[in-house]
Design a protein around this motif. Structure first.
Motif: not given
Length: 178
Positions: A79-90
Motif C-alpha cells: 500500500a505504501v511502497i509498491d502500489y500507492p493509491v490515494n483512496i478518499g484522501g486516506r
C-alpha cells in the motif's frame, strides 16, 4: 542380543505409585534415557523423569509473531511502497485497515507453528514403534504402567539394566528389540 538391536528394557508396574518410585530410582541410579507410559497423567512423573520443559508454546509465539509481522509488512509494503493509491484522501499507511488480516494470520501462524513443533518434537508421524512389538504394552492405555530404560549411549549395559529393574519388583520385565 547385540546392543544395537535392542531398543530398551521394559518393566510393567501395577500402580502409578510403583511406577513413580521406579522412575525416581532409575534416575537416581544414573539412567538418563528413561521413558514412562501410563494410561493417565501421573502427578510428579515429569519431575521424576527430569523431562525438559515443553517448547511448543515458544514455537507458537514465534510463529504468531512471524505471521503477524509478515502480514503487516506485506500490507504496508504493497500500500505504501509498491502500489500507492490515494483512496478518499486516506493516508497511505492507514494501519487500522491492516489489523483484521494481521490478526487472522497471527493466529494461523501460531497454530501452524504449534502443530509443526508438536509433530517434530514427538517424532511424528511414526507408523510403528519398537514398543508395539511387546504384547503386554497394549495395557498401557488401560490399566498398567510401564517404564522403559532405553539402550542409548556407550555406557548402557543391558544386563546391568535388567538386574537393576528387577530390584524394583515389576510385574513383567522384557527386552524390546529395535
Amino acid at each position: 542380543m547385540k546392543p544395537d538391536a535392542l531398543y530398551g528394557v521394559l518393566a510393567e508396574f501395577r500402580t502409578a505409585d510403583a511406577l513413580l518410585e521406579a522412575a525416581r530410582a532409575a534416575k537416581a541410579a544414573g539412567y538418563r534415557d528413561v521413558e514412562a507410559y501410563t494410561p493417565f497423567p501421573v502427578e510428579g512423573l515429569d519431575q521424576a523423569l527430569a523431562i525438559p520443559p515443553n517448547r511448543v508454546p515458544l514455537a507458537a509465539l514465534v510463529g504468531g509473531i512471524a505471521g503477524g509481522a509478515g502480514t503487516y509488512f506485506l500490507q504496508w509494503y504493497s500500500a505504501v511502497i509498491d502500489y500507492p493509491v490515494n483512496i478518499g484522501g486516506r493516508p497511505l499507511h492507514s494501519w487500522p485497515s491492516y489489523i483484521p488480516a494481521t490478526f487472522e494470520i497471527t493466529i494461523l501462524g501460531a497454530a501452524l507453528a504449534a502443530v509443526a513443533a508438536m509433530l517434530i518434537m514427538n517424532g511424528l508421524p511414526r507408523l510403528t514403534h519398537p514398543l508395539f512389538a511387546v504384547p503386554e504394552f497394549d495395557l498401557a492405555t488401560r490399566n498398567r504402567f510401564f517404564l522403559c530404560v532405553r539402550a542409548r549411549g556407550p555406557r548402557f549395559d543391558a544386563e546391568r539394566a535388567r538386574a537393576f529393574i528387577a530390584t524394583l519388583d515389576p510385574l513383567c520385565l522384557c527386552d524390546v528389540p529395535a
